[in-house]
Design an enzyme around this catalytic site. Structure first.
Site, PDB file in Angstrom:
ATOM      1  N   ASP A  74       0.932   5.216   1.820  1.00 41.55           N
ATOM      2  CA  ASP A  74       0.268   5.960   2.891  1.00 41.55           C
ATOM      3  C   ASP A  74      -0.402   7.186   2.268  1.00 41.55           C
ATOM      4  O   ASP A  74       0.117   7.771   1.313  1.00 41.55           O
ATOM      5  CB  ASP A  74       1.286   6.353   3.969  1.00 41.55           C
ATOM      6  CG  ASP A  74       1.821   5.121   4.721  1.00 41.55           C
ATOM      7  OD1 ASP A  74       1.206   4.043   4.595  1.00 41.55           O
ATOM      8  OD2 ASP A  74       2.843   5.246   5.409  1.00 41.55           O
TER       9      ASP A  74
ATOM     10  N   HIS B 294       0.858  -1.200   0.000  1.00 43.79           N
ATOM     11  CA  HIS B 294       0.000   0.000   0.000  1.00 43.79           C
ATOM     12  C   HIS B 294       0.884   1.235   0.000  1.00 43.79           C
ATOM     13  O   HIS B 294       2.086   1.134   0.250  1.00 43.79           O
ATOM     14  CB  HIS B 294      -0.898   0.017   1.259  1.00 43.79           C
ATOM     15  CG  HIS B 294      -0.114   0.197   2.528  1.00 43.79           C
ATOM     16  ND1 HIS B 294       0.574  -0.848   3.132  1.00 43.79           N
ATOM     17  CD2 HIS B 294       0.139   1.294   3.293  1.00 43.79           C
ATOM     18  CE1 HIS B 294       1.186  -0.401   4.215  1.00 43.79           C
ATOM     19  NE2 HIS B 294       0.950   0.906   4.326  1.00 43.79           N
TER      20      HIS B 294
ATOM     21  N   ARG C 151       7.340  -8.537  15.577  1.00 45.03           N
ATOM     22  CA  ARG C 151       7.797  -7.223  15.141  1.00 45.03           C
ATOM     23  C   ARG C 151       6.799  -6.181  15.629  1.00 45.03           C
ATOM     24  O   ARG C 151       5.588  -6.403  15.594  1.00 45.03           O
ATOM     25  CB  ARG C 151       7.866  -7.217  13.617  1.00 45.03           C
ATOM     26  CG  ARG C 151       8.280  -5.906  13.024  1.00 45.03           C
ATOM     27  CD  ARG C 151       8.615  -6.062  11.537  1.00 45.03           C
ATOM     28  NE  ARG C 151       9.275  -4.861  11.089  1.00 45.03           N
ATOM     29  CZ  ARG C 151       8.617  -3.762  10.732  1.00 45.03           C
ATOM     30  NH1 ARG C 151       7.308  -3.733  10.732  1.00 45.03           N
ATOM     31  NH2 ARG C 151       9.289  -2.687  10.358  1.00 45.03           N
TER      32      ARG C 151
ATOM     33  N   HIS D 207       4.797   0.119  -0.008  1.00 44.12           N
ATOM     34  CA  HIS D 207       5.529  -0.699   0.958  1.00 44.12           C
ATOM     35  C   HIS D 207       4.653  -1.813   1.510  1.00 44.12           C
ATOM     36  O   HIS D 207       3.432  -1.780   1.395  1.00 44.12           O
ATOM     37  CB  HIS D 207       6.101   0.171   2.081  1.00 44.12           C
ATOM     38  CG  HIS D 207       5.099   1.078   2.742  1.00 44.12           C
ATOM     39  ND1 HIS D 207       4.578   2.197   2.143  1.00 44.12           N
ATOM     40  CD2 HIS D 207       4.516   1.018   3.966  1.00 44.12           C
ATOM     41  CE1 HIS D 207       3.734   2.797   2.960  1.00 44.12           C
ATOM     42  NE2 HIS D 207       3.664   2.099   4.075  1.00 44.12           N
TER      43      HIS D 207
HETATM   44  O1  LIG Z   1       5.171  -1.764  10.269  1.00 45.56           O
HETATM   45  C1  LIG Z   1       5.725  -1.174   9.357  1.00 45.56           C
HETATM   46  O2  LIG Z   1       6.940  -1.179   9.190  1.00 45.56           O
HETATM   47  C2  LIG Z   1       4.912  -0.406   8.353  1.00 45.56           C
HETATM   48  C3  LIG Z   1       3.597   0.072   8.885  1.00 45.56           C
HETATM   49  C4  LIG Z   1       2.805   0.748   7.825  1.00 45.56           C
HETATM   50  O3  LIG Z   1       3.135   0.735   6.671  1.00 45.56           O
HETATM   51  C5  LIG Z   1       1.580   1.476   8.178  1.00 45.56           C
HETATM   52  O4  LIG Z   1       1.154   1.422   9.364  1.00 45.56           O
HETATM   53  O5  LIG Z   1       1.008   2.127   7.274  1.00 45.56           O
HETATM   54 FE   LIG Z   2       2.131   2.267   5.532  1.00 49.01          FE
END
Ligand SMILES: O=C(O)CCC(=O)C(=O)O
Ligand SMILES: [Fe+2]
Length: 345
Positions: free
Chosen positions: A228, A226, A293, A283
């Site tokens: 942001d 996706h 994680r 990403h």
């Molecule tokens: O957890 C991550 O490294 C990415 C989180 C992410 O892309 C988001 O919350 O939009």
């Molecule tokens: Fe994100």
């Protein structure tokens, strides 16, 4: 009356029927969470083998504007050090996030995001766009976290709330600082553009993410690909790998955790402001077999009644002007196709 970020996000996505899996109870990936190559379309699952490195930028460097400009153009992402957010504060919030996600599922569900709500405990917001669920659970905060924190820890919610309040304040000022550097990199001095007045009231939302260890990480996805939506995202990740960005010529490139660094990525609204010069970075997160994680994402965006358009100094605008709340609602309905809908052909 101005629309708040949470009102803008309040939408028609039916997240109410989706409740995160109780990851403590599963020893294999259930069918509901089993991803195949086709679920990943249009990006392959393959990770880039050469592993080029995403820039790490010292915010005190004399040529910071040039470094940030280059990173935004080439990657749409970079990591920052010397950002002046105390490591103790980051550790504190990460510790609270860990405590939250380690609560028994029954307890976490007390703070479940309400059917039309935006904040609280739940699955990733992009979940309804995919046929399979993600190896992930999240907790979203917009403004104060008191309401949900009280449900989780009736007698001990203050510490959590104080930590996330402090963190949000620090993130807001860091995001604004980085945003001004990015505007400079686009050749814009402060107050030069009409939109600048609007940006000075920019706000943010905080997303705590947990990716439990996964018995079969190649057959699951932590967070699906996706971009942001807002201007920029500042992310802290714990010391567990998982975040990757997609680069047309390379495939998926890992963004390794760097102690004390924060990851910054360009969002859709910044892509529009830059008239497409800075890519909004696609990403995803892949799960880890051995370790859980955690990440803490701060999404920084202008007030929702602000109109976003390519900066006036850009010639030949490639996007039509759009009100932030209208863009959020386009994204809620069309996900990655939203940008195309406002593109000028
Ligand atoms: O957890 C991550 O490294 C990415 C989180 C992410 O892309 C988001 O919350 O939009
Ligand atoms: Fe994100």
């Amino acid at each position: 009356m101005a629309t708040s970020l949470s009102e803008a996000y309040d939408n028609h996505l039916q997240l109410k029927h989706i409740i995160p899996l109780d990851f403590d109870l599963v020893h294999d990936v259930p069918e509901s969470h089993l991803w195949t190559q086709t679920d990943q379309f249009p990006h392959t699952y393959q990770t880039c083998v050469i592993e080029p490195s995403i820039p790490i930028i010292d915010l005190r460097a004399p040529n910071v504007v040039e470094l940030v400009g280059n990173a935004c153009r080439e990657w749409g992402m970079f990591q920052v050090i010397n950002h002046e957010v105390p490591a103790s504060l980051v550790e504190d919030v990460e510790g609270h996030a860990r405590q939250l996600f380690e609560l028994p599922a029954k307890q976490k569900l007390k703070a479940l995001r309400s059917p039309r709500g935006v904040t609280g405990y739940g699955v990733a917001r992009i979940s309804p766009f995919f046929s399979k669920l993600m190896w992930h659970e999240g907790f979203t905060i917009m403004g104060s976290a008191v309401e949900h924190a009280k449900l989780l820890w009736p007698h001990q919610y203050e510490e959590f709330c104080d930590a996330v309040d402090n963190y949000q304040k620090k993130m807001k000022s860091l995001a604004h600082k980085i945003f001004l550097i990015i505007l400079k990199a686009l050749g814009l001095e402060e107050e030069e553009d009409d939109q600048e007045t609007c940006f000075s009231a920019s706000e943010g939302a905080l997303q705590l993410n947990s990716y439990p260890s996964c018995p079969s990480p190649n057959r699951a996805i932590g967070l699906a690909p996706h971009t942001d939506s807002l201007l920029l995202t500042i992310l802290h990740q714990n010391d567990v790998n998982g975040l990757q960005i997609f680069q047309e010529d390379m495939g998926w490139v890992s963004v390794p955790p760097v102690p004390e660094a924060l990851v910054v990525n360009i969002g859709d609204l910044m892509h529009i402001l830059s008239n497409g010069l800075f890519p909004t970075v696609c990403h995803r997160v892949v799960p880890n077999e051995a370790r859980r994680r955690f990440s803490i994402a701060y999404f920084y965006g202008p007030p929702t009644d602000c109109v976003i358009a390519p900066l006036s100094k850009m010639s030949a605008p490639r996007f039509r002007p759009v009100m932030v709340k209208d863009y959020i609602s386009l994204k809620n309905k069309h996900l990655e196709k939203a940008l195309h809908l406002i593109r000028i052909n």
